[in-house]
Scaffold this active site. Sequence first.
Site, mmCIF file in Angstrom:
data_model
loop_
_atom_site.group_PDB
_atom_site.id
_atom_site.type_symbol
_atom_site.label_atom_id
_atom_site.label_comp_id
_atom_site.label_asym_id
_atom_site.label_seq_id
_atom_site.Cartn_x
_atom_site.Cartn_y
_atom_site.Cartn_z
ATOM 1 N N TYR A 2 6.209 13.381 -22.635
ATOM 2 C CA TYR A 2 5.624 13.337 -21.294
ATOM 3 C C TYR A 2 4.675 12.150 -21.090
ATOM 4 O O TYR A 2 3.815 12.197 -20.210
ATOM 5 C CB TYR A 2 4.941 14.664 -20.941
ATOM 6 N N ALA A 3 4.831 11.099 -21.857
ATOM 7 C CA ALA A 3 4.001 9.901 -21.698
ATOM 8 C C ALA A 3 4.573 9.051 -20.572
ATOM 9 O O ALA A 3 5.197 8.010 -20.790
ATOM 10 C CB ALA A 3 3.938 9.119 -23.011
ATOM 11 N N ASN A 4 4.372 9.542 -19.358
ATOM 12 C CA ASN A 4 4.894 8.899 -18.154
ATOM 13 C C ASN A 4 3.826 8.952 -17.075
ATOM 14 O O ASN A 4 3.068 9.920 -16.998
ATOM 15 C CB ASN A 4 6.140 9.640 -17.645
ATOM 16 N N HIS A 61 0.831 -1.197 0.000
ATOM 17 C CA HIS A 61 0.000 0.000 0.000
ATOM 18 C C HIS A 61 0.871 1.256 0.000
ATOM 19 O O HIS A 61 1.760 1.407 0.822
ATOM 20 C CB HIS A 61 -0.919 -0.008 1.220
ATOM 21 N N HIS A 64 7.418 18.302 -14.599
ATOM 22 C CA HIS A 64 8.181 17.161 -15.108
ATOM 23 C C HIS A 64 9.432 16.906 -14.264
ATOM 24 O O HIS A 64 9.797 15.754 -14.030
ATOM 25 C CB HIS A 64 8.549 17.378 -16.577
ATOM 26 N N ASP A 103 7.963 6.692 -20.978
ATOM 27 C CA ASP A 103 8.298 6.666 -22.397
ATOM 28 C C ASP A 103 9.762 6.254 -22.553
ATOM 29 O O ASP A 103 10.476 6.060 -21.557
ATOM 30 C CB ASP A 103 8.001 8.012 -23.055
#
Length: 139
Positions: free
Chosen positions: A128-130, A20, A106, A28
């Site tokens: 920014y595909a994170n 948890h 970022h 990316d």
Amino acid sequence: MKKSKLINTQLSLAIARLGHGQALTIGDCGLPISEKTQRIDLALTHGVPGFMETLDVVLTEQQVEEVVIAEELATVSPALFEQLTARIAQLEQDQDRDVTLTMVSHETFKTLSDESLAVVRTGECTPYANIILRSGVVF
């Protein structure tokens, strides 16, 4: 053999190890990954596997209570941002509980990803595909 969609051994083990509040990052192909953080490298070539397809498979296995993304995603890659927010809404329905969406710079995102149990590197080339997926509990 496993019945679920996720068959990558390293990724399946990383998700099984999450407690948890612990986090898994999906990034990316350009996201820097600290030497101290486990790297699960799925990237084959540009775009393969993609960010969303990787996320969708991970979400079949991981209970998520918080999602962290870079705020730049909304303006630099708005189509992916829309896909992602729709997927988070679907996740809330699937889990029958709220999922917190946290947006950070970022630079802050990169620092937070270093604290993840593991970082999954995809072949995604969209800026920014994170995403950081913080684990919830199933009870």
